[in-house]
Write a protein that holds these residues in place. Structure first.
Motif, PDB file in Angstrom:
ATOM      1  N   UNK A 135      37.033  39.111  27.165  1.00 20.86           N
ATOM      2  CA  UNK A 135      36.316  37.837  27.976  1.00 20.86           C
ATOM      3  C   UNK A 135      37.634  37.257  29.094  1.00 20.86           C
ATOM      4  N   UNK A 136      37.021  36.539  29.847  1.00 20.18           N
ATOM      5  CA  UNK A 136      38.033  36.122  30.788  1.00 20.18           C
ATOM      6  C   UNK A 136      37.571  34.565  30.714  1.00 20.18           C
ATOM      7  N   UNK A 137      38.752  33.708  30.523  1.00 17.12           N
ATOM      8  CA  UNK A 137      38.803  32.413  30.646  1.00 17.12           C
ATOM      9  C   UNK A 137      39.700  31.875  31.503  1.00 17.12           C
ATOM     10  N   UNK A 138      38.879  30.876  32.237  1.00 18.71           N
ATOM     11  CA  UNK A 138      39.714  29.953  33.298  1.00 18.71           C
ATOM     12  C   UNK A 138      40.107  28.670  32.932  1.00 18.71           C
ATOM     13  N   UNK A 139      41.451  28.409  33.242  1.00 18.20           N
ATOM     14  CA  UNK A 139      41.835  27.239  32.766  1.00 18.20           C
ATOM     15  C   UNK A 139      42.511  26.300  34.015  1.00 18.20           C
ATOM     16  N   UNK A 140      42.386  25.173  33.711  1.00 18.81           N
ATOM     17  CA  UNK A 140      43.103  24.092  34.888  1.00 18.81           C
ATOM     18  C   UNK A 140      44.648  24.218  34.674  1.00 18.81           C
ATOM     19  N   UNK A 141      45.249  23.770  35.566  1.00 21.92           N
ATOM     20  CA  UNK A 141      46.718  23.764  35.348  1.00 21.92           C
ATOM     21  C   UNK A 141      47.357  23.143  34.180  1.00 21.92           C
ATOM     22  N   UNK A 142      46.530  22.257  33.932  1.00 23.10           N
ATOM     23  CA  UNK A 142      47.036  21.333  32.371  1.00 23.10           C
ATOM     24  C   UNK A 142      46.844  22.081  31.265  1.00 23.10           C
ATOM     25  N   UNK A 143      46.082  23.224  31.176  1.00 24.64           N
ATOM     26  CA  UNK A 143      45.877  24.155  30.076  1.00 24.64           C
ATOM     27  C   UNK A 143      44.217  23.855  29.511  1.00 24.64           C
ATOM     28  N   UNK A 144      43.606  22.962  30.114  1.00 24.70           N
ATOM     29  CA  UNK A 144      42.182  22.572  29.737  1.00 24.70           C
ATOM     30  C   UNK A 144      41.303  23.712  30.178  1.00 24.70           C
ATOM     31  N   UNK A 145      40.442  24.204  29.252  1.00 27.14           N
ATOM     32  CA  UNK A 145      39.447  25.451  29.590  1.00 27.14           C
ATOM     33  C   UNK A 145      38.543  24.903  30.663  1.00 27.14           C
ATOM     34  N   UNK A 146      38.338  25.490  31.747  1.00 30.08           N
ATOM     35  CA  UNK A 146      37.221  25.183  32.796  1.00 30.08           C
ATOM     36  C   UNK A 146      36.037  26.204  32.380  1.00 30.08           C
ATOM     37  N   UNK A 147      36.072  27.481  32.173  1.00 28.05           N
ATOM     38  CA  UNK A 147      34.821  28.031  31.633  1.00 28.05           C
ATOM     39  C   UNK A 147      35.390  29.544  31.497  1.00 28.05           C
ATOM     40  N   UNK A 148      34.303  30.295  31.158  1.00 27.21           N
ATOM     41  CA  UNK A 148      34.739  31.756  30.576  1.00 27.21           C
ATOM     42  C   UNK A 148      33.544  32.640  31.028  1.00 27.21           C
ATOM     43  N   UNK A 149      33.769  33.858  30.983  1.00 30.94           N
ATOM     44  CA  UNK A 149      32.648  34.833  31.065  1.00 30.94           C
ATOM     45  C   UNK A 149      33.051  35.966  30.700  1.00 30.94           C
ATOM     46  N   UNK A 150      32.231  36.984  30.202  1.00 30.03           N
ATOM     47  CA  UNK A 150      32.444  38.420  29.516  1.00 30.03           C
ATOM     48  C   UNK A 150      32.796  39.380  30.864  1.00 30.03           C
ATOM     49  N   UNK A 151      33.732  40.210  30.491  1.00 31.75           N
ATOM     50  CA  UNK A 151      34.014  41.136  31.489  1.00 31.75           C
ATOM     51  C   UNK A 151      33.799  42.525  30.748  1.00 31.75           C
ATOM     52  N   UNK A 152      34.524  43.599  31.212  1.00 27.51           N
ATOM     53  CA  UNK A 152      34.533  45.061  30.674  1.00 27.51           C
ATOM     54  C   UNK A 152      35.158  45.037  29.437  1.00 27.51           C
ATOM     55  N   UNK A 153      35.477  46.521  29.148  1.00 27.42           N
ATOM     56  CA  UNK A 153      36.303  47.098  28.009  1.00 27.42           C
ATOM     57  C   UNK A 153      37.959  46.806  28.820  1.00 27.42           C
ATOM     58  N   UNK A 154      38.629  45.852  28.078  1.00 24.91           N
ATOM     59  CA  UNK A 154      40.183  45.878  28.143  1.00 24.91           C
ATOM     60  C   UNK A 154      40.325  45.472  29.928  1.00 24.91           C
ATOM     61  N   UNK A 155      39.902  44.219  30.000  1.00 32.11           N
ATOM     62  CA  UNK A 155      40.241  43.557  31.591  1.00 32.11           C
ATOM     63  C   UNK A 155      41.898  43.310  31.596  1.00 32.11           C
ATOM     64  N   UNK A 156      42.179  44.195  32.739  1.00 33.13           N
ATOM     65  CA  UNK A 156      43.825  44.261  32.902  1.00 33.13           C
ATOM     66  C   UNK A 156      44.171  43.463  34.105  1.00 33.13           C
ATOM     67  N   UNK A 157      43.238  43.074  35.099  1.00 30.06           N
ATOM     68  CA  UNK A 157      43.592  42.843  36.240  1.00 30.06           C
ATOM     69  C   UNK A 157      42.571  42.118  37.163  1.00 30.06           C
ATOM     70  N   UNK A 158      43.013  40.870  37.938  1.00 29.65           N
ATOM     71  CA  UNK A 158      42.107  40.250  38.865  1.00 29.65           C
ATOM     72  C   UNK A 158      42.712  40.445  40.332  1.00 29.65           C
ATOM     73  N   UNK A 159      41.265  40.422  41.146  1.00 30.54           N
ATOM     74  CA  UNK A 159      41.545  40.113  42.395  1.00 30.54           C
ATOM     75  C   UNK A 159      40.678  39.049  42.854  1.00 30.54           C
ATOM     76  N   UNK A 160      41.143  38.181  43.641  1.00 32.43           N
ATOM     77  CA  UNK A 160      40.537  36.770  44.098  1.00 32.43           C
ATOM     78  C   UNK A 160      40.002  36.975  45.399  1.00 32.43           C
ATOM     79  N   UNK A 161      38.721  36.982  45.804  1.00 32.45           N
ATOM     80  CA  UNK A 161      38.057  37.487  47.045  1.00 32.45           C
ATOM     81  C   UNK A 161      37.471  36.191  47.636  1.00 32.45           C
ATOM     82  N   UNK A 162      38.186  35.557  48.637  1.00 26.73           N
ATOM     83  CA  UNK A 162      37.344  34.620  49.295  1.00 26.73           C
ATOM     84  C   UNK A 162      37.306  34.549  50.778  1.00 26.73           C
TER      85      UNK A 162
END
Length: 354
Positions: A327-354
């Motif tokens: 699972x991937x969980x996104x947090x605000x800088x305060x530590x509050x949860x923003x949202x979450x989503x399921x990823x694949x097996x052993x998520x190890x890295x992120x690339x932010x594409x905008x």
């Protein structure tokens, strides 16, 4: 014996299971306007890694992008991904390659082969890229110089042991030598014009990741020495601040435990607050701080950490049992949860594409 057989059958069932995500679009509709790519290692040796895409605007997830677009597995173990000139370079560790895909539709354009335990890709110019690798035995670190037009390795630059994290800094490439299957404590400084090694900087054991702050200072997180045979010989991690031109260590903050190893240093958008993993939590540290304040921002064990500079959110991955999808969980800088989503097996890295 029956118990062992039962566990084995369950393992095989989980390993071969192919869940179809409800939000998976038709391949011909593939598009990646803005969002997060998640790199999933996959089961070690017996499985294949994957790339998950999360559309941050629509809140939709495409769990296994590469294999569904290209109708073949990505390979084992997927280590990292980087975007350079509208292409994604996906480094596949055990397979000794970097897959190259067009970022518009994620269709394969070929692969850079002949690598030995590769770790990270860094784009240098239109036709040149660097790939770090641990090398034979996992301890002979180097940086491979790649011609991006021919997808061939043209040169090898020797570095320290277990060369891993790469970053561009003040027109130099910094290569952190984390030791691979052993230990190292150095950073190799490379001139990307000539590929010459300019300096080798002594740090603390196991440098893992680096960021720069709003004052141009370089921060490096060192995980500390590992001894897989005798953990009592481990050493504590260090958070270092270096002068951006001389690379002299200006501040050295030692973590209290020799058996808990900090990892995954990221910086916020303002460049004044850092986040990292330590034990079973996410911690923060202001760049103005001269002492470690080890009060967790988030109390949960994670395998990976990233920071989205557009949404200004902390992104963390929980690998769970390392067999099922994480699972991937996104947090605000305060530590509050923003949202979450399921990823694949052993998520190890992120690339932010905008």
């Amino acid at each position: 014996m029956k118990t062992i057989l039962l566990y084995f059958l369950i393992f095989l069932a989980l390993a071969s299971c192919k869940e179809k995500d409800d939000m998976t679009p038709a391949v011909e509709q593939a598009e990646f306007p803005q969002g997060i790519f998640v790199v999933n290692e996959g089961l070690f040796q017996s499985g294949t890694g994957s790339i998950t895409y999360f559309n941050t605007e629509r809140g939709e997830t495409w769990v296994n992008v590469f294999s569904e677009v290209n109708q073949r597995p990505l390979g084992n173990v997927v280590q990292s991904m980087a975007i350079h000139h509208n292409k994604a370079y996906i480094v596949v560790n055990n397979a000794g390659k970097a897959e190259v895909v067009n970022l518009e539709d994620f269709k394969s354009e070929g692969a850079i082969d002949g690598l030995v335990l590769p770790r990270v890709f860094l784009g240098i110019s239109n036709d040149k890229g660097y790939i770090s690798q641990w090398g034979a035995g996992g301890m002979n670190g180097s940086v491979q110089v790649v011609n991006l037009e021919t997808m061939q390795v043209e040169k090898s630059v020797s570095a320290g042991s277990g060369t891993d994290y790469l970053m561009m800094h003040n027109n130099h490439v910094l290569a952190l030598n984390g030791g691979g299957f052993g230990n190292d404590s150095t950073m190799t400084v490379i001139d990307p014009e000539t590929d010459a090694v300019l300096q080798t900087i002594q740090l603390q054991p196991n440098p893992r990741s680096a960021v720069t702050d709003n004052d141009g200072k370089l921060w490096i997180l060192c995980g500390g020495r590992y001894d897989f045979m005798d953990p009592d010989k481990d050493s504590p991690g260090h958070l270092l601040r270096l002068h951006p031109q001389t690379y002299v260590i200006e501040l050295d903050l030692e973590f209290p435990s020799q058996k808990i190893h900090p990892d995954k240093l990221v910086m916020n958008k303002a460049g004044d607050e850092m986040y990292f993993l330590y034990g079973s939590g996410i911690y923060s540290h202001p760049v103005s701080g001269t002492n470690l304040d080890l009060q967790p921002l988030v109390n949960r064990t994670f395998y990976s950490l990233g920071y989205d500079r557009v949404s200004e959110t902390i992104t963390a991955a929980d690998a769970g049992d390392f067999i099922s999808k994480g699972w991937v969980i996104r947090y605000l800088e305060t530590g509050s949860v923003l949202d979450s989503f399921k990823a694949g097996v052993i998520p190890v890295n992120f690339v932010f594409n905008y």
